[in-house]
Design a protein around this motif. Structure first.
Motif, PDB file in Angstrom:
ATOM      1  N   LEU A   1       0.846  -1.184   0.000  1.00 36.13           N
ATOM      2  CA  LEU A   1       0.000   0.000   0.000  1.00 36.13           C
ATOM      3  C   LEU A   1       0.884   1.237   0.000  1.00 36.13           C
ATOM      4  CD1 LEU A   1      -3.229   0.683   1.918  1.00 36.13           C
ATOM      5  CD2 LEU A   1      -1.329   2.253   2.265  1.00 36.13           C
ATOM      6  N   ARG A   2       0.518   2.205  -0.829  1.00 36.71           N
ATOM      7  CA  ARG A   2       1.299   3.440  -0.898  1.00 36.71           C
ATOM      8  C   ARG A   2       0.392   4.602  -1.262  1.00 36.71           C
ATOM      9  NH1 ARG A   2       2.218   0.267  -5.255  1.00 36.71           N
ATOM     10  NH2 ARG A   2       1.842   1.167  -7.321  1.00 36.71           N
ATOM     11  N   LEU A   3       0.834   5.798  -0.932  1.00 38.77           N
ATOM     12  CA  LEU A   3       0.129   7.012  -1.311  1.00 38.77           C
ATOM     13  C   LEU A   3       0.812   7.623  -2.526  1.00 38.77           C
ATOM     14  CD1 LEU A   3      -0.548   8.711   2.152  1.00 38.77           C
ATOM     15  CD2 LEU A   3      -2.116   7.387   0.757  1.00 38.77           C
ATOM     16  N   GLU A   4       0.022   8.027  -3.501  1.00 38.90           N
ATOM     17  CA  GLU A   4       0.554   8.673  -4.698  1.00 38.90           C
ATOM     18  C   GLU A   4      -0.261   9.925  -4.992  1.00 38.90           C
ATOM     19  OE1 GLU A   4       0.769   6.029  -8.007  1.00 38.90           O
ATOM     20  OE2 GLU A   4       2.180   4.656  -7.034  1.00 38.90           O
ATOM     21  N   THR A   5       0.358  10.844  -5.694  1.00 36.91           N
ATOM     22  CA  THR A   5      -0.284  12.103  -6.050  1.00 36.91           C
ATOM     23  C   THR A   5      -0.666  12.074  -7.524  1.00 36.91           C
ATOM     24  OG1 THR A   5       0.993  13.300  -4.387  1.00 36.91           O
ATOM     25  CG2 THR A   5      -0.029  14.608  -6.123  1.00 36.91           C
ATOM     26  N   ARG A   6      -1.890  12.455  -7.803  1.00 38.30           N
ATOM     27  CA  ARG A   6      -2.385  12.516  -9.172  1.00 38.30           C
ATOM     28  C   ARG A   6      -2.730  13.969  -9.523  1.00 38.30           C
ATOM     29  NH1 ARG A   6      -0.624   8.099  -9.116  1.00 38.30           N
ATOM     30  NH2 ARG A   6      -1.736   6.100  -9.329  1.00 38.30           N
ATOM     31  N   LEU A   7      -2.520  14.297 -10.785  1.00 40.76           N
ATOM     32  CA  LEU A   7      -2.952  15.589 -11.302  1.00 40.76           C
ATOM     33  C   LEU A   7      -4.288  15.388 -12.008  1.00 40.76           C
ATOM     34  CD1 LEU A   7       0.335  17.150 -12.766  1.00 40.76           C
ATOM     35  CD2 LEU A   7      -0.845  17.748 -10.652  1.00 40.76           C
ATOM     36  N   ARG A   8      -5.284  16.100 -11.571  1.00 38.47           N
ATOM     37  CA  ARG A   8      -6.615  16.013 -12.160  1.00 38.47           C
ATOM     38  C   ARG A   8      -6.930  17.311 -12.889  1.00 38.47           C
ATOM     39  NH1 ARG A   8      -6.979  10.584 -11.436  1.00 38.47           N
ATOM     40  NH2 ARG A   8      -7.217   9.990  -9.248  1.00 38.47           N
ATOM     41  N   GLN A   9      -7.690  17.181 -13.964  1.00 39.14           N
ATOM     42  CA  GLN A   9      -8.143  18.351 -14.708  1.00 39.14           C
ATOM     43  C   GLN A   9      -9.665  18.337 -14.778  1.00 39.14           C
ATOM     44  OE1 GLN A   9      -6.132  18.447 -18.519  1.00 39.14           O
ATOM     45  NE2 GLN A   9      -4.519  19.739 -17.702  1.00 39.14           N
ATOM     46  N   VAL A  10     -10.255  19.484 -14.525  1.00 36.42           N
ATOM     47  CA  VAL A  10     -11.695  19.646 -14.571  1.00 36.42           C
ATOM     48  C   VAL A  10     -12.012  20.817 -15.481  1.00 36.42           C
ATOM     49  CG1 VAL A  10     -13.780  20.141 -13.262  1.00 36.42           C
ATOM     50  CG2 VAL A  10     -12.009  18.702 -12.264  1.00 36.42           C
ATOM     51  N   GLN A  11     -12.954  20.615 -16.378  1.00 37.34           N
ATOM     52  CA  GLN A  11     -13.362  21.693 -17.287  1.00 37.34           C
ATOM     53  C   GLN A  11     -14.706  22.245 -16.841  1.00 37.34           C
ATOM     54  OE1 GLN A  11     -13.023  21.087 -21.564  1.00 37.34           O
ATOM     55  NE2 GLN A  11     -14.956  22.172 -21.898  1.00 37.34           N
ATOM     56  N   ASP A  12     -14.742  23.551 -16.625  1.00 36.65           N
ATOM     57  CA  ASP A  12     -15.975  24.245 -16.289  1.00 36.65           C
ATOM     58  C   ASP A  12     -16.365  25.132 -17.463  1.00 36.65           C
ATOM     59  OD1 ASP A  12     -16.106  23.157 -13.714  1.00 36.65           O
ATOM     60  OD2 ASP A  12     -14.719  24.673 -12.954  1.00 36.65           O
ATOM     61  N   ASP A  13     -17.619  25.066 -17.859  1.00 33.66           N
ATOM     62  CA  ASP A  13     -18.111  25.886 -18.962  1.00 33.66           C
ATOM     63  C   ASP A  13     -18.905  27.058 -18.398  1.00 33.66           C
ATOM     64  OD1 ASP A  13     -17.021  24.201 -20.880  1.00 33.66           O
ATOM     65  OD2 ASP A  13     -18.779  22.898 -20.872  1.00 33.66           O
ATOM     66  N   TYR A  14     -18.413  28.251 -18.679  1.00 32.34           N
ATOM     67  CA  TYR A  14     -19.092  29.465 -18.247  1.00 32.34           C
ATOM     68  C   TYR A  14     -19.803  30.098 -19.441  1.00 32.34           C
ATOM     69  CZ  TYR A  14     -16.656  29.191 -13.808  1.00 32.34           C
ATOM     70  OH  TYR A  14     -16.199  28.765 -12.594  1.00 32.34           O
ATOM     71  N   TYR A  15     -21.007  30.531 -19.209  1.00 37.00           N
ATOM     72  CA  TYR A  15     -21.797  31.136 -20.270  1.00 37.00           C
ATOM     73  C   TYR A  15     -21.776  32.650 -20.076  1.00 37.00           C
ATOM     74  CZ  TYR A  15     -23.542  26.446 -21.088  1.00 37.00           C
ATOM     75  OH  TYR A  15     -23.617  25.111 -21.369  1.00 37.00           O
ATOM     76  N   GLY A  16     -21.498  33.345 -21.161  1.00 36.05           N
ATOM     77  CA  GLY A  16     -21.450  34.803 -21.092  1.00 36.05           C
ATOM     78  C   GLY A  16     -22.167  35.416 -22.276  1.00 36.05           C
ATOM     79  N   GLY A  17     -22.604  36.637 -22.138  1.00 34.64           N
ATOM     80  CA  GLY A  17     -23.279  37.312 -23.237  1.00 34.64           C
ATOM     81  C   GLY A  17     -24.128  38.442 -22.711  1.00 34.64           C
ATOM     82  N   GLY A  18     -24.954  39.020 -23.575  1.00 26.33           N
ATOM     83  CA  GLY A  18     -25.785  40.143 -23.141  1.00 26.33           C
ATOM     84  C   GLY A  18     -26.794  40.492 -24.204  1.00 26.33           C
TER      85      GLY A  18
END
Length: 202
Positions: free
Chosen positions: A108-125
């Protein structure tokens, strides 16, 4: 006259085709086989025989050692999780001097992972004239990618044939790192169950 000329040209062409070919295929003879070739069996030239996992009924820890503990979890927690997972698959531990069918090791060991999350922001007027007449507007999606670090628990389980010593199965799995002691025990069990989910191979 033209017919005779055509026949003459055809005969000359056939005569040219019957001439000797200047391109002759040659090859170098194969060297003789070494003397030991007749007594050598190349196992890589044949597919490995299918393994009968049903013959493995009992197990013991490799070299008699429990899985090593870490600062995150002690050895007994890992050993209990692996033992329970093996028991669910019909493998029983041996506590006497009888020879086991399998040797098992776990890490058993601890490891570090890099995660990526994409957030979609809506803009306009939109626009208008004093709120009475329609205006024009547009909307667009702007993707924003966030990267963060996550610590995970990785469990590695290895199995060896007790008679030959050859490795017969290996798997690893990971789960999220949780905080409290009870949550850590659940995380270990979850990771071990993931790792053992493919045993025995179909």
């Amino acid at each position: 006259m033209k017919n005779h000329s055509g026949v003459l040209v055809l005969c000359l062409g056939l005569a040219a085709c019957q001439g000797s070919n200047p391109y002759v295929a040659t090859s170098t003879p194969l060297p003789p086989a070494p003397p030991q070739a007749a007594n050598t069996f190349d196992r890589s030239a044949y597919p490995a025989p299918s393994r009968d996992y049903g013959k493995y009924r009992s197990w013991a820890w490799l070299n008699g050692h429990l899985p090593p503990g870490t600062a995150w979890a002690d050895s007994a927690q890992v050993a209990e999780a692996v033992s329970n997972a093996l028991d669910q698959r019909g493998l029983r531990p041996l506590h006497d001097n009888r020879p086991a069918d399998l040797f098992v090791s776990a890490d058993l060991r601890l490891e570090t992972r890099l995660r990526q999350v994409q957030d979609d922001y809506y803009g306009g007027g939109y626009g208008g004239y004093n709120g009475y007449r329609p205006g024009y507007g547009g909307y667009a999606t702007v993707p924003i990618i966030r990267t963060y670090r996550e610590q995970v628990v990785v469990v590695q389980v290895d199995m060896f044939d007790a008679k030959s010593g050859q490795p017969i199965w290996s798997s690893s799995a990971e789960t999220g790192n949780r905080g409290s002691e009870s949550e850590r025990a659940d995380a270990i069990r979850e990771a071990v169950e993931k790792a053992m989910s493919a045993y025995p191979p179909s």
